[in-house]
Design a protein around this motif. Sequence first.
Motif, PDB file in Angstrom:
ATOM      1  N   VAL A  31      89.296  48.960   2.721  1.00 46.72           N
ATOM      2  CA  VAL A  31      88.056  48.198   2.579  1.00 46.72           C
ATOM      3  C   VAL A  31      88.349  46.721   2.840  1.00 46.72           C
ATOM      4  O   VAL A  31      89.470  46.259   2.624  1.00 46.72           O
ATOM      5  CB  VAL A  31      87.435  48.359   1.183  1.00 46.72           C
ATOM      6  N   ARG A  32      87.367  45.990   3.294  1.00 45.11           N
ATOM      7  CA  ARG A  32      87.556  44.594   3.671  1.00 45.11           C
ATOM      8  C   ARG A  32      86.822  43.656   2.725  1.00 45.11           C
ATOM      9  O   ARG A  32      85.727  43.969   2.276  1.00 45.11           O
ATOM     10  CB  ARG A  32      86.956  44.332   5.067  1.00 45.11           C
ATOM     11  N   CYS A  33      87.412  42.494   2.508  1.00 43.25           N
ATOM     12  CA  CYS A  33      86.655  41.384   1.943  1.00 43.25           C
ATOM     13  C   CYS A  33      87.463  40.114   2.129  1.00 43.25           C
ATOM     14  O   CYS A  33      88.679  40.169   2.369  1.00 43.25           O
ATOM     15  CB  CYS A  33      86.285  41.602   0.475  1.00 43.25           C
ATOM     16  N   SER A  34      86.790  38.957   2.079  1.00 42.94           N
ATOM     17  CA  SER A  34      87.475  37.687   2.282  1.00 42.94           C
ATOM     18  C   SER A  34      87.581  36.895   0.982  1.00 42.94           C
ATOM     19  O   SER A  34      88.345  35.949   0.902  1.00 42.94           O
ATOM     20  CB  SER A  34      86.704  36.845   3.306  1.00 42.94           C
ATOM     21  N   GLY A  35      86.793  37.282  -0.019  1.00 49.85           N
ATOM     22  CA  GLY A  35      86.772  36.541  -1.267  1.00 49.85           C
ATOM     23  C   GLY A  35      85.951  35.265  -1.201  1.00 49.85           C
ATOM     24  O   GLY A  35      85.759  34.582  -2.200  1.00 49.85           O
ATOM     25  N   GLU A  36      85.445  34.925  -0.009  1.00 49.80           N
ATOM     26  CA  GLU A  36      84.657  33.695   0.124  1.00 49.80           C
ATOM     27  C   GLU A  36      83.310  33.842  -0.563  1.00 49.80           C
ATOM     28  O   GLU A  36      82.730  32.873  -1.032  1.00 49.80           O
ATOM     29  CB  GLU A  36      84.414  33.375   1.603  1.00 49.80           C
ATOM     30  N   TYR A  37      82.811  35.067  -0.582  1.00 48.94           N
ATOM     31  CA  TYR A  37      81.525  35.343  -1.225  1.00 48.94           C
ATOM     32  C   TYR A  37      81.805  36.095  -2.526  1.00 48.94           C
ATOM     33  O   TYR A  37      82.829  36.769  -2.641  1.00 48.94           O
ATOM     34  CB  TYR A  37      80.663  36.231  -0.320  1.00 48.94           C
TER      35      TYR A  37
END
Lengths: 229, 311
Positions: A141-147
């Motif tokens: 799964v992906r995420c950037s943590g920016e949001y």
Amino acid sequence: MRFKNVFSIIGPSMVGPSSSHTAGAVRIGLIARQLLGTKPSSVKIALYGSFAETYWGHGTDLALAGGLLGYATDDARVAEALEEAERLGIEITFVKGVGMAPHPNTAKLELKAENGRTAQVLGASIGGGTVMIHEMNGFDVRCSGEYPTIVVLHDDRPGVIASLTAVLGASDTNIGYMGVDRKGRSAEAMTVMELDSVPDQRLLTQLRQIEDVKEVTVIHLNGGEAKHQ
Amino acid sequence: MRFRTLKELAEISGAENKTLAEVMIEDQAAETGASPETIVAQMADYYQKMKEAVRIGLSEQNVSRSGLSGGDAVKVLDLVENGTPSSGDPSSRAMAYALAVSEVNASMGRIIATPTAGSCGIIPGVFVSSQERFGWSDEHMVNGLFAAGAIGYVIANNSFISGAEGGCQAEVGSAIGMAAGAMVELRGGSAEQAMHAVGLALKNTLGLICDPVAGLVEIPCIVRNGLGAVNALAAADMGLAGVRSAIPSDEVVSVMLEVGAAMPSGHRETGQGGLAQTPTGRKLTEGLMRGRKPLEPETEEPRAVQAETVE
């Protein structure tokens, strides 16, 4: 657009020397800490590619440890993070990652806590301090943590995702990005949703009450360094 | 954002009679939902941190963790204050300040990535020295950072801002263009003049490779920041004087993309080519590796993740 706001150009505020090898590494460590949700007792970190070759000169090891301690990218304590981790009884070991990595600057973190809880994160630092998480607890799964990001562990059953999005919709919470992966048919699944607003406790409680939902965790880099308002 | 190119940015500025900074603040507010006051407050905080980095870099001998760099900023400052710099006092002072911030960065001090840590000295070098010289307010400087950010936003989304992707032209080159354009606006020049200054500056760094010794952000990064600050001032002067970039700035940005994409990987932040692989570069690298135990390979099953597109 790869860069979406002015503070990804002017910023982040960070301790040097490298936005990708230092600031990005802090963020990967911080995301792993948030996924675990508590102080780790031991962490095994595999460094890949350029991270493995130049970590010592860039302080990538210190930066990852700083993130695991909950530090922000510009926390001066990053420079002493390994000593502080040792003082707090957190055992951190570094190894060279074997096999393919999704990016030249990649780290894999395996965390254990005293209460038996574990977490695993595979993250890449893609430039300018921006990171991309490619794997959490074995799920792709992906995420950037920016949001503000909610990570939901649930059983793979029809209607679970509809229930999750219904709760978010009812609270006027917009989803910017969403990804789902499962261990197998009808096995455990993980749903990751990047939101446009920070979820409050009431919303999280509602999500946790959904049938077949096992766990809801929030990941958000905004806690320390207020880069993305 | 309403603008994707420098031309569109200048057109919005002209049509609405707003500075580049005002356009950037408005569009940032629309994009993120944050209030203009919040956005300006964050940038103001960043500017204070830049000034602090200049101060620390000039007051201490900042030696890096590797021991490869440090102490050059104070040498240049000494020349400015006690000698006769060939490039003139303002240029040399900007150079000293830029070196100072880059040395702070190399010694794990706190900096603001502008647009990256590798190029973090140029904008503070130009801004802080010019503020002292012209007596500008902090508020004026913060507006300048938004102008620089607007320019950088266009470059980043149409080309690159990381050395690993596009070489040093993408980091130091972008920072010089951003500083030059912002400086034109800070001195009262038009948006159009600012855009020409960006193109003029970028043309001078096209093709610049990223070849740091041992892969570290030190040699030659720190020196390039010092020289970059001087270039930014010079390009701003050309813009203010009415010099036009015969090749429009957006087209210059597209050349940066073309050149960066064609650059061999040895010249893109791997330490495998350029200055890093000179006899001296190799010797310095070997010296750093001596006595350092390489990481043990992990013992568990190797990962089977497929290589994906490198972003």
